[in-house]
Motif scaffolding. Structure first.
Motif, PDB file in Angstrom:
ATOM      1  N   LEU A 177       7.180   6.693  -3.915  1.00  0.00           N
ATOM      2  CA  LEU A 177       6.368   5.577  -4.398  1.00  0.00           C
ATOM      3  C   LEU A 177       5.644   4.894  -3.246  1.00  0.00           C
ATOM      4  O   LEU A 177       6.259   4.480  -2.264  1.00  0.00           O
ATOM      5  CB  LEU A 177       7.263   4.564  -5.116  1.00  0.00           C
ATOM      6  CG  LEU A 177       6.549   3.365  -5.742  1.00  0.00           C
ATOM      7  CD1 LEU A 177       5.611   3.816  -6.847  1.00  0.00           C
ATOM      8  CD2 LEU A 177       7.577   2.372  -6.300  1.00  0.00           C
ATOM      9  N   LEU A 178       4.332   4.769  -3.367  1.00  0.00           N
ATOM     10  CA  LEU A 178       3.504   4.016  -2.423  1.00  0.00           C
ATOM     11  C   LEU A 178       3.090   2.739  -3.148  1.00  0.00           C
ATOM     12  O   LEU A 178       2.241   2.767  -4.031  1.00  0.00           O
ATOM     13  CB  LEU A 178       2.282   4.828  -1.995  1.00  0.00           C
ATOM     14  CG  LEU A 178       2.577   6.187  -1.363  1.00  0.00           C
ATOM     15  CD1 LEU A 178       1.288   6.918  -1.015  1.00  0.00           C
ATOM     16  CD2 LEU A 178       3.440   6.036  -0.125  1.00  0.00           C
ATOM     17  N   ASP A 179       3.676   1.626  -2.768  1.00  0.00           N
ATOM     18  CA  ASP A 179       3.557   0.382  -3.536  1.00  0.00           C
ATOM     19  C   ASP A 179       2.693  -0.628  -2.760  1.00  0.00           C
ATOM     20  O   ASP A 179       3.095  -1.064  -1.687  1.00  0.00           O
ATOM     21  CB  ASP A 179       4.964  -0.179  -3.759  1.00  0.00           C
ATOM     22  CG  ASP A 179       5.006  -1.324  -4.751  1.00  0.00           C
ATOM     23  OD1 ASP A 179       3.937  -1.721  -5.237  1.00  0.00           O
ATOM     24  OD2 ASP A 179       6.102  -1.821  -5.021  1.00  0.00           O
ATOM     25  N   ASP A 180       1.501  -1.060  -3.253  1.00  0.00           N
ATOM     26  CA  ASP A 180       0.915  -0.750  -4.539  1.00  0.00           C
ATOM     27  C   ASP A 180       0.127   0.578  -4.532  1.00  0.00           C
ATOM     28  O   ASP A 180       0.121   1.315  -5.511  1.00  0.00           O
ATOM     29  CB  ASP A 180      -0.068  -1.855  -4.940  1.00  0.00           C
ATOM     30  CG  ASP A 180       0.586  -3.187  -5.218  1.00  0.00           C
ATOM     31  OD1 ASP A 180       1.796  -3.240  -5.445  1.00  0.00           O
ATOM     32  OD2 ASP A 180      -0.132  -4.197  -5.181  1.00  0.00           O
ATOM     33  N   VAL A 181      -0.567   0.837  -3.433  1.00  0.00           N
ATOM     34  CA  VAL A 181      -1.430   2.010  -3.383  1.00  0.00           C
ATOM     35  C   VAL A 181      -1.468   2.516  -1.946  1.00  0.00           C
ATOM     36  O   VAL A 181      -1.439   1.738  -0.990  1.00  0.00           O
ATOM     37  CB  VAL A 181      -2.856   1.678  -3.893  1.00  0.00           C
ATOM     38  CG1 VAL A 181      -3.527   0.637  -3.027  1.00  0.00           C
ATOM     39  CG2 VAL A 181      -3.714   2.922  -3.977  1.00  0.00           C
ATOM     40  N   GLY A 182      -1.507   3.828  -1.795  1.00  0.00           N
ATOM     41  CA  GLY A 182      -1.512   4.405  -0.456  1.00  0.00           C
ATOM     42  C   GLY A 182      -2.578   5.468  -0.296  1.00  0.00           C
ATOM     43  O   GLY A 182      -2.922   6.160  -1.251  1.00  0.00           O
ATOM     44  N   ARG A 183      -3.108   5.578   0.933  1.00  0.00           N
ATOM     45  CA  ARG A 183      -4.055   6.638   1.270  1.00  0.00           C
ATOM     46  C   ARG A 183      -3.499   7.403   2.461  1.00  0.00           C
ATOM     47  O   ARG A 183      -2.941   6.810   3.382  1.00  0.00           O
ATOM     48  CB  ARG A 183      -5.433   6.054   1.581  1.00  0.00           C
ATOM     49  CG  ARG A 183      -6.437   7.107   1.993  1.00  0.00           C
ATOM     50  CD  ARG A 183      -7.871   6.666   1.869  1.00  0.00           C
ATOM     51  NE  ARG A 183      -8.369   6.658   0.497  1.00  0.00           N
ATOM     52  CZ  ARG A 183      -8.656   7.759  -0.195  1.00  0.00           C
ATOM     53  NH1 ARG A 183      -8.483   8.955   0.342  1.00  0.00           N
ATOM     54  NH2 ARG A 183      -9.116   7.664  -1.416  1.00  0.00           N
ATOM     55  N   VAL A 184      -3.660   8.745   2.436  1.00  0.00           N
ATOM     56  CA  VAL A 184      -2.978   9.624   3.376  1.00  0.00           C
ATOM     57  C   VAL A 184      -3.978  10.482   4.149  1.00  0.00           C
ATOM     58  O   VAL A 184      -4.940  11.005   3.572  1.00  0.00           O
ATOM     59  CB  VAL A 184      -1.978  10.539   2.632  1.00  0.00           C
ATOM     60  CG1 VAL A 184      -1.227  11.424   3.620  1.00  0.00           C
ATOM     61  CG2 VAL A 184      -0.995   9.706   1.808  1.00  0.00           C
TER      62      VAL A 184
END
Length: 662
Positions: A319-326
């Motif tokens: 889970l990437l909380d709230d939002v993740g970029r890789v």
């Protein structure tokens, strides 16, 4: 673990195979869920009965006393069109073919309502106030409910992704149904005295944008985003590249970083610290992060052999909380698109390299806990087919530890998100949860949403575009829409201040008042300052029903409730405020005057509280010797309000310019 795209390909093959088997194995035609057992079909509206059958087979569809013969298309679908009927109650619905027949049991003609929005519409009866008593008395075989499961799609679906069906109201069917929708429908049963169908299709935390179809997106200048979502359905890698380029361009413009010097580069100048453990950063014991909302960068290095670097890969980060970029080695891999769900990314060829590889993750948190939340045991890089020992045990490389972090020097607002997400996507919930309803007839739409769009400009335009598009789909240019104005929530105000929650209420009123078939249910007094999901949904439902009676049934009731229409300057430097939509006169509760009014000058911060004297349908604000060019009321997230008409309905938040006396 299969990658998202691998799963999508397998699912497509499986569903395609199942569809082929179904088309050849069906013993009889089948109706679509909207026309299944216990369905309610809208009276006074053309009826388009749809379903599936064997390709090219002739089917005789009977609705009431009329029969239409239609041929099933090569896609296995049929539709039969019937004129509107003004009779109500039980009606025959049957389809007959050489392969067999189907009869939909207990079908009724009446009025059908669609309820949609975010969590306050989604909130179930069992979670609302007085649930036990209400469930015990909920049985009504003339009130039928359809609950649409959550679904996301890149293009409009013709079929629901999960089973959907009608159920008569009973303790079992009502418990998990939308409380606001159920209570509205129950109230309308008492006044309309016909069978009522209520369809609930909501998703907690969603903005309005995911509920807007491609036509609505084009109307507000978002056609390119819709096209990108459609591209994602055909070529996810190309769509991810385009979205990443947009995000990186936004970052450089917002921060001033030059190309090649950004934090996602493998050898950037960012100073890193050890991540104490996988989980929300608020739980690390780092005082500066105990209540931190914003961006944090994460970094992890791995070493790969030549064989590993040349293998296909899937990166799972939980889970990437709230939002993740890789990014890997400075090359974009993707952004988490599904709220509250573990993330998994395909690693395109050419991203990995033999030897040292650097994984960089940017996580943005706007609410409550945030971070690289794992759990640690699901975090891994999967390389090649499972069991290929030349790539390591099962081809998996654990990533549950060894991370470093750095708080972003800047957390600029407005970070772009991939448009194929769920709660913040572009048309994705419309595609998965509204489009499959097809062209069924509706009497009205109840809409409870707006919390997630607070402080985002242009809401009235988005609402207008969405209503127009839904009316097109359901074949009703005059389809009634009733929106719930945001309930009270947030810290109580002790002095005047700017407030996005209040501004949203004002915009919601403007959007619905400007629509000839729009209504408003005010809920400002039904909220809870400490709970964004207030449990009092019975009164919300009653107010929705009251407004729906005005706009859908044409009853002589106010469609918006009491609303300020203009503020006129008075000789003493104050203002006289006129109201519209009143039932009787205005009254102050528990006080000799109306509270919550503000006189304001031009500048931000110039507002001050003043008392309001009620004179019938007007409120007089006495001048206080300071400049006054605007007037505001209930301008707070959770204001104390005591101004009601005789319905009784409260006055909601508003701001008006003060116009000169004539």
């Amino acid at each position: 673990m299969f990658s998202r795209n691998h799963v999508k390909r397998l699912s497509a093959l499986f569903l395609g195979g199942m569809a082929l088997i179904a088309l050849t194995a069906w013993a009889a035609p089948q109706f679509d869920p909207m026309f299944s057992d216990h369905a309610v079909i809208q009276r006074d509206h053309p009826v388009i009965v749809t379903g599936r059958g064997a390709p090219q087979e002739m089917i005789a569809v009977t609705f009431g006393v009329e029969t239409r013969e239609v041929r099933v298309g090569t896609d296995g679908r049929f539709e039969a069109r019937f004129a509107a009927t003004n009779s109500t109650g039980r009606i025959r619905l049957e389809a007959r073919a050489a392969s067999g027949s189907v009869v939909a049991q207990d079908v009724a003609v009446g009025d059908v309502f669609l309820c949609s929005g975010q969590s306050n519409m989604e909130l179930e009866v069992r979670s609302a106030q007085d649930a036990m008593t209400q469930l015990r008395t909920s049985a009504d075989d003339q009130l039928r409910l359809m609950l649409v499961p959550r679904a996301v799609a890149d293009d409009p679906l013709r079929d629901f992704q999960q089973a959907v069906f009608w159920r008569p109201a009973s303790p079992d069917s009502v418990a998990d149904f939308s409380a606001a929708c159920f209570y509205m429908a129950r109230a309308l049963r008492k006044t309309a005295k016909v069978p009522i169908g209520a369809i609930a299709s909501s998703w907690g935390g969603s903005r309005i944008n995911p509920w807007m179809g491609a036509r609505a997106q084009a109307a507000i200048g978002q056609g390119a985003q819709s096209a990108l979502v459609s591209l994602h359905g055909r070529d996810p890698v190309a769509a991810e590249r385009a979205a990443s380029a947009e995000w990186e361009k936004w970052w450089r413009k917002a921060t001033g970083d030059t190309a090649g010097k950004e934090p996602w580069q493998a050898d950037s100048s960012v100073v890193w610290s050890d991540v104490p453990r996988i989980g929300p950063w608020e739980e690390w014991g780092v005082s500066a992060l105990a209540d931190f909302n914003g961006m944090i960068w994460y970094r992890r290095e791995i070493d790969l052999t030549v064989a590993q670097a040349n293998a296909s890969g899937t990166l799972s980060l939980g889970l990437l909380d709230d939002v993740g970029r890789v990014w890997i080695n400075g090359k974009p891999v993707g952004m988490s698109a599904r709220s509250w769900q573990p993330s998994s990314f395909d690693v395109p060829p050419g991203v990995l390299q033999p030897g040292r590889n650097v994984i960089i993750v940017n996580v943005l948190d706007n609410y409550a806990n945030g971070g690289l939340s794992g759990p640690a045991e699901v975090m891994k890089l999967s390389l090649g087919p499972a069991g290929d020992m030349s790539l390591g045990p099962a081809g998996d490389m654990s990533l549950g530890d060894g991370w470093h972090y750095a708080v972003a020097k800047q957390s600029p607002p407005g970070a772009p998100r991939v448009p194929w997400g769920d709660t913040t996507g572009t048309g994705t919930l419309y595609n998965g949860m509204i489009a499959p309803l097809g062209a069924i007839g509706l009497k009205g739409v109840a809409w409870y949403q707006g919390e997630s769009d607070v402080d985002l400009p242009g809401y009235a335009d988005r609402m207008k575009a969405m209503m127009a598009d839904w009316r097109r789909q359901f074949g009703a240019p005059d389809l009634a829409f009733v929106a719930v104005q945001l309930a009270g929530y947030g810290d109580p105000a002790t002095k005047p201040a700017e407030n996005g929650w209040a501004a949203m209420r004002h915009v919601q009123y403007q959007a619905m008042a400007r629509d000839d078939h729009g209504g408003l249910a005010t809920a400002i007094d039904l909220g809870d300052p400490f709970d964004i999901h207030p449990g009092e949904k019975q009164e919300v439902g009653r107010r929705l029903a009251r407004a729906m009676r005005a706009v859908a049934y044409g009853e002589a009731l106010s469609r918006t409730g009491p609303q300020a229409s203009r503020a006129i300057a008075t000789a003493d430097g104050g203002a006289a405020i006129d109201f519209t939509g009143l039932t009787g006169g205005l009254h102050a509760r528990s006080a000799a005057q109306a509270i919550g009014f503000e006189l304001c000058g031009e500048a931000v911060g110039s507002c001050r509280f003043v008392g309001g004297r009620i004179e019938g349908g007007r409120v007089i604000l006495t001048g206080d010797g300071q400049p006054a060019v605007r007037v505001r009321y209930a301008w707070a997230g959770a204001p104390v309000v005591n101004l009601y008409d005789e319905a009784p309905l409260p006055v909601g938040s508003f701001e008006l310019p003060i116009v000169p006396m004539r």
